[in-house]
Design a protein around this motif. Structure first.
Motif, short mmCIF file in Angstrom:
data_model
loop_
_atom_site.label_atom_id
_atom_site.label_comp_id
_atom_site.label_asym_id
_atom_site.label_seq_id
_atom_site.Cartn_x
_atom_site.Cartn_y
_atom_site.Cartn_z
N GLN A 96 -21.05 -5.20 67.01
CA GLN A 96 -22.42 -5.28 66.89
C GLN A 96 -23.12 -5.33 65.65
O GLN A 96 -24.21 -4.93 65.56
N LEU A 97 -22.29 -6.44 64.86
CA LEU A 97 -22.80 -6.37 63.65
C LEU A 97 -24.03 -7.34 63.33
O LEU A 97 -23.89 -8.37 63.88
N GLN A 98 -25.00 -6.74 62.82
CA GLN A 98 -26.01 -7.75 62.54
C GLN A 98 -25.82 -8.45 61.08
O GLN A 98 -26.62 -9.42 61.04
N THR A 99 -25.24 -7.81 60.15
CA THR A 99 -25.09 -8.10 58.82
C THR A 99 -23.79 -7.92 58.60
O THR A 99 -23.03 -6.87 58.84
N ILE A 100 -23.01 -8.61 57.58
CA ILE A 100 -21.97 -8.47 56.81
C ILE A 100 -21.98 -9.02 55.54
O ILE A 100 -22.27 -10.04 55.24
N GLU A 101 -22.03 -8.01 54.40
CA GLU A 101 -22.19 -8.21 53.02
C GLU A 101 -20.57 -8.42 52.48
O GLU A 101 -19.96 -7.35 52.43
N ILE A 102 -20.39 -9.45 52.07
CA ILE A 102 -19.03 -9.86 51.45
C ILE A 102 -19.20 -10.47 50.09
O ILE A 102 -18.18 -11.20 49.61
N SER A 103 -20.32 -10.26 49.47
CA SER A 103 -20.60 -10.75 48.01
C SER A 103 -19.51 -10.47 47.20
O SER A 103 -19.22 -11.17 46.01
N ASN A 104 -18.91 -9.03 47.10
CA ASN A 104 -18.17 -8.63 46.32
C ASN A 104 -16.54 -8.78 46.82
O ASN A 104 -15.59 -8.13 46.15
N ASN A 105 -16.57 -9.56 47.73
CA ASN A 105 -14.92 -9.82 48.13
C ASN A 105 -14.46 -11.04 47.78
O ASN A 105 -14.24 -11.87 48.70
#
Length: 327
Positions: free
Chosen positions: A173-182
């Motif tokens: 149920q994710l509304q955002t996923i932050e992967i800028s540091n991956n």
């Protein structure tokens, strides 16, 4: 060693002060867990307890798909590095004493929580198909593969997991996923969530992207030049620029709002699914490696090809759409 023996005896053995002959060890309450340990050679069929000495030597344990409802006693396996307890009936799992653990597969159970605060060495985690509403992995700096799909996660923080190569967080149920540091991520499955935006600009190693069935209205893939597989179907995309994705082999962009699609620079394209859009023209004359094409339910009158022999039997179009050689 004596401290471990005392702990296991007190915790797992029934209270019986008069029985001085009771051997030290861990009693396994779940019969299916015990049978799995017997088959693995860790205990014998007549053993009533687990030998502490034998347990301490175990570094790998596979008890998957054994209809186990409780892993009480797993705490004794303090040197365990790899544990597969997937496809069981577990509602709880205590791995706090398994500090050497590098691989944990506990997918396809009924877990509602998972405490990994003591497992700093963990590199591979599969907790797909459980009932998790939260998952804390910020302390797992060594984590390379995280599979947490098919749960009920509303948030997921992977900012500290800079070694991540594989991330599966689909069907949550994710509304955002932050992967800028991956930056090391090569495979990202974030499909079937509630994502309205997805920023992959800091993920140059990305090879496979599955982001279908979200609420995306735009998708910038210009920095993801290594991409080979893109599935962005079932979104609300009005445009899709894949001119920088020259390694692309498989594109699924069906069920969007695309009015145009330029594939002329995608010479390695093998499969293209672009049906149920608003395309008015499609040129695949440069896609000589194309084996599969579905483009039905558009506004296409013509599909431009290099020669009339280019279309394959597997290509699917509307009857009203014609092939024509690009002049």
């Amino acid at each position: 060693m004596n401290a471990i023996i005392r702990y296991l005896t007190n915790f797992f053995s029934p209270s019986n002060p008069s029985d001085n002959q009771q051997p030290a060890g861990s009693i396994i309450a779940d019969k299916n867990f015990k049978n799995a340990l017997i088959r693995s050679g860790i205990i014998d069929i007549n053993d009533k307890t687990i030998s502490v000495e034998r347990v301490e030597k175990v570094t790998q344990l596979n008890v998957a798909d054994q209809d186990i409802r409780s892993l009480n006693g797993i705490e004794a396996f303090v040197n365990l590095q790899e544990l597969d307890c997937s496809k069981n009936q577990l509602t709880t799992l205590n791995v706090n004493t398994l500090t050497a653990l590098t691989t944990l597969a506990c997918n396809t159970n009924k877990l509602s929580r998972l405490d990994l605060s003591s497992n700093a060495l963990l590199e591979k985690l599969n907790c797909d198909e459980n009932e998790l509403t939260t998952l804390e992995v910020s302390s797992l700096a060594a984590l390379k593969e995280l599979r947490c799909g098919s749960n009920a996660l509303q948030t997921l923080d992977v900012y500290n997991n800079t070694e991540l190569v594989v991330l599966h967080c689909y069907e949550n149920q994710l509304q955002t996923i932050e992967i800028s540091n991956n930056a090391a991520i090569t495979i990202l499955w974030c499909d079937e969530n509630q994502l309205q935006t997805l920023d992959t600009n800091n993920n140059p190693a990305l090879i496979e992207l599955e982001c279908f069935h979200n609420q995306l209205t735009s998708l910038d893939l210009s920095k993801n030049t290594a991409l080979e597989i893109i599935n962005c179907s079932e979104n609300q995309l009005h445009s899709l620029d894949i001119s920088k994705n020259i390694s692309l082999e498989n594109l699924n962009c069906r069920d969007n709002l695309l009015s145009s699609l330029d594939t002329t620079l995608n010479k390695k394209l093998d499969s293209l699914y672009c049906d149920s859009n608003e395309l008015i023209a499609l040129d695949v004359s440069k896609n000589t490696a194309l084996q599969l094409l579905t483009c039905t339910n558009n506004k296409l009158q013509t599909i431009f090809v290099s020669t009339l022999s280019q279309p394959k039997e597997e290509w699917v179009k509307d009857e009203s759409t014609a092939y024509d050689v690009l002049k």
